[in-house]
Design a protein around this motif. Sequence first.
Motif, mmCIF file in Angstrom:
data_model
loop_
_atom_site.group_PDB
_atom_site.id
_atom_site.type_symbol
_atom_site.label_atom_id
_atom_site.label_comp_id
_atom_site.label_asym_id
_atom_site.label_seq_id
_atom_site.Cartn_x
_atom_site.Cartn_y
_atom_site.Cartn_z
ATOM 1 N N ILE A 1 21.401 -30.474 -8.255
ATOM 2 C CA ILE A 1 20.403 -31.880 -9.079
ATOM 3 C C ILE A 1 21.339 -32.803 -7.829
ATOM 4 O O ILE A 1 20.556 -33.625 -7.017
ATOM 5 C CB ILE A 1 21.254 -32.185 -10.388
ATOM 6 N N THR A 2 22.254 -32.545 -7.154
ATOM 7 C CA THR A 2 22.600 -33.416 -5.799
ATOM 8 C C THR A 2 22.526 -33.108 -4.395
ATOM 9 O O THR A 2 21.996 -34.233 -4.242
ATOM 10 C CB THR A 2 24.416 -33.258 -6.038
ATOM 11 N N VAL A 3 21.569 -31.735 -4.186
ATOM 12 C CA VAL A 3 20.998 -31.447 -3.159
ATOM 13 C C VAL A 3 19.673 -32.686 -3.290
ATOM 14 O O VAL A 3 18.887 -33.082 -2.313
ATOM 15 C CB VAL A 3 20.150 -30.497 -3.040
ATOM 16 N N TYR A 4 18.617 -32.595 -4.828
ATOM 17 C CA TYR A 4 17.806 -33.230 -4.124
ATOM 18 C C TYR A 4 17.469 -34.668 -4.455
ATOM 19 O O TYR A 4 16.986 -35.016 -4.534
ATOM 20 C CB TYR A 4 16.780 -32.427 -6.078
ATOM 21 N N ILE A 5 18.724 -34.873 -5.309
ATOM 22 C CA ILE A 5 18.758 -36.720 -4.642
ATOM 23 C C ILE A 5 19.149 -36.356 -3.577
ATOM 24 O O ILE A 5 18.343 -37.909 -2.886
ATOM 25 C CB ILE A 5 20.062 -37.364 -5.937
ATOM 26 N N ILE A 6 19.709 -36.105 -2.770
ATOM 27 C CA ILE A 6 20.277 -35.785 -0.920
ATOM 28 C C ILE A 6 18.488 -36.739 -1.276
ATOM 29 O O ILE A 6 18.263 -36.933 0.329
ATOM 30 C CB ILE A 6 21.351 -35.572 -1.151
ATOM 31 N N GLU A 7 18.103 -35.271 -1.128
ATOM 32 C CA GLU A 7 17.016 -35.090 0.431
ATOM 33 C C GLU A 7 15.162 -35.373 -0.188
ATOM 34 O O GLU A 7 14.353 -35.579 -0.237
ATOM 35 C CB GLU A 7 16.360 -33.447 -0.712
ATOM 36 N N GLN A 8 15.849 -36.323 -1.787
ATOM 37 C CA GLN A 8 14.912 -38.051 -2.343
ATOM 38 C C GLN A 8 13.908 -36.804 -2.675
ATOM 39 O O GLN A 8 12.609 -37.241 -3.202
ATOM 40 C CB GLN A 8 14.654 -38.518 -1.386
ATOM 41 N N LYS A 9 14.232 -35.874 -3.013
ATOM 42 C CA LYS A 9 13.330 -35.066 -4.639
ATOM 43 C C LYS A 9 13.062 -35.618 -5.757
ATOM 44 O O LYS A 9 14.495 -34.350 -6.494
ATOM 45 C CB LYS A 9 13.000 -33.093 -4.188
ATOM 46 N N PHE A 10 13.509 -36.527 -5.961
ATOM 47 C CA PHE A 10 13.857 -37.026 -7.543
ATOM 48 C C PHE A 10 13.038 -36.021 -8.984
ATOM 49 O O PHE A 10 14.022 -36.416 -10.079
ATOM 50 C CB PHE A 10 13.763 -38.241 -7.588
ATOM 51 N N GLY A 11 11.906 -35.578 -8.140
ATOM 52 C CA GLY A 11 10.999 -34.838 -9.504
ATOM 53 C C GLY A 11 11.980 -33.286 -9.749
ATOM 54 O O GLY A 11 11.914 -33.061 -11.188
ATOM 55 N N LEU A 12 12.333 -32.894 -8.593
ATOM 56 C CA LEU A 12 13.316 -31.527 -8.789
ATOM 57 C C LEU A 12 14.518 -31.822 -9.537
ATOM 58 O O LEU A 12 14.820 -31.467 -10.200
ATOM 59 C CB LEU A 12 13.266 -30.895 -7.372
ATOM 60 N N ALA A 13 14.977 -33.204 -9.166
ATOM 61 C CA ALA A 13 16.198 -33.252 -9.872
ATOM 62 C C ALA A 13 16.605 -33.503 -11.260
ATOM 63 O O ALA A 13 17.089 -33.253 -11.751
ATOM 64 C CB ALA A 13 16.786 -34.682 -9.566
ATOM 65 N N ALA A 14 14.383 -34.587 -11.297
ATOM 66 C CA ALA A 14 14.973 -34.476 -12.836
ATOM 67 C C ALA A 14 14.597 -33.046 -13.862
ATOM 68 O O ALA A 14 14.785 -32.736 -15.079
ATOM 69 C CB ALA A 14 13.406 -34.847 -13.076
ATOM 70 N N LEU A 15 13.707 -32.220 -13.033
ATOM 71 C CA LEU A 15 13.601 -30.556 -13.969
ATOM 72 C C LEU A 15 14.656 -30.072 -13.900
ATOM 73 O O LEU A 15 14.503 -29.205 -15.057
ATOM 74 C CB LEU A 15 12.473 -29.957 -12.584
#
Length: 534
Positions: A457-471
């Motif tokens: 989740i933290t990786v995808y927040i850093i990369e601004q891939k918030f949809g993947l963080a949501a998954l």
Amino acid sequence: MAEPANARPSWFVRKDIDGFFGLAIDNIVQILLIVGLCQGVLGFNSDLVYGRILPGVALSLILGNVYYSWLAYRQGLREGRNDLTALPYGINTVSLFAYIFLVMLPVKLDAMASGIAPPQAAEIAWRAGLVACLGSGLIELAGAWIGNRLRRIAPRAAMLSTLGGIALTFIAIGFLLRTFANPIVGLLPLGVILLTYFGQVDFGLPGGLLSVLVGMLLAWATGLVQWDPAVFEQALQPLGFYLPKFWIGAIWEQSGVLSKYFSIILPMGLFNLVGSLQNLESAEAAGDRYPTAPCLAANGIGTLVAAVCGSCFPTTIYIGHPGWKDMGARVGYSWLNGLVMGILCLSGTLGVITYLVPIDAGMAIVLWIGIVIVAQGFTATPKAHAPAVVVGLMPGIAAWGALIAKNSMRVAGVGTPETPFQPEVLVANFKMSDTFIEGAFALEQGVILLAMILAAITVYIIEQKFGLAALWAIAAAILAWFGLIHSFAWTPTDTVVDLGWGTGRDWAISYLMLAVLFVFASWLNKRNKQNKTT
């Protein structure tokens, strides 16, 4: 200097001796850990350790090392090379600690809390370890066909930081404490290891062997280990020949462990799988390219053989192939290691070695392994993902803290069948010191899977891939709802996983709220970018 074309590989060269000592010391330390932790932490008797576990260990090590030496020889014939180095292979260190402390020990404590006598509880814990090992083997075997796709599911930071959390706590810190509890014995061998592997100092002997010899000498010289004819006679008792047996019935009787500890078994199987893929990449970078599917299948088969034949501990391809190659080891160091480890385990000789070579003499190697695993979480991931690595370390630290807290209470006489835990009193007393111990217990359940999720989740927040963080947050909500992460129940002597429909409701709702937040952030981010372009 390049090898001549059509060079024929040899089954053994002189430099294989150096490679053998390096790999054998690693394997012996793992086996000494198995003996020490199974007897000291789990209370297993000699029959369990020498008559059941070690024969399974022997067979898994023999099969794997013979296969990888044969593979290197065959590959050398095909490529016309005699400079290929067989892949190093042995017991997976992280799985060893994870299955002892996160599966077998909780199972034993739960059994004792139910009124089962310690010897029978130890038997149940051993069977639970077989099931966990079998689960890892099935995952590794399946990974032979889907390994590369599985590797893309989670960011590298999520996988490596989760390993790092277990390595930092259950491996490194414990042995660091032991080192400084006996500094005269522990510090000098640690210095030898650090100088050898980090400082590139050549002592003329393999660093692992020299470290163990120095530790052994200091342990005997300082009186940490003393000659005791009665104890030595006891160490001689396991000597004999132990033929591996099939324990399929024992696995079937405890098969419920597979679902109860799925949140531990699944990630450990995936870690073994991904770790092997990374080590295959490392070997290829050093000039030795091996086929992926057969190697992953060999790992899975080796682990399945271990479980069916009595060992609770998965096997894997070791890190460090380039090091063995630079050392000059080729094919022979691998099959020789399997042969010697097999003889030691099948003959009961480990009892004598355990007496003569205390675990303090070899703990510097394990401490180094822990350091390397933690460091890899930062060095083998993008620099921007460093916060995610830190997040992934935290659940492991919390789980270790929970274990230490419960062990401390038991030492004080609380959390025993005679004086069971009183949850309301304990939680209130911990809060008085600003320690929210329930949070530690919640992080302890499903710690490995949880660490991977939070780091991802933290990786995808850093990369601004918030949809993947949501998954990932939704996945966490599903796991929490069924109790595979976070949910715990009190027993008289422990806190254990609480599986069932809606047992982790509060955590599931929280993760769903996070998922909604991430979806909103994704929408907000897109809108802001559109506004900037207009």
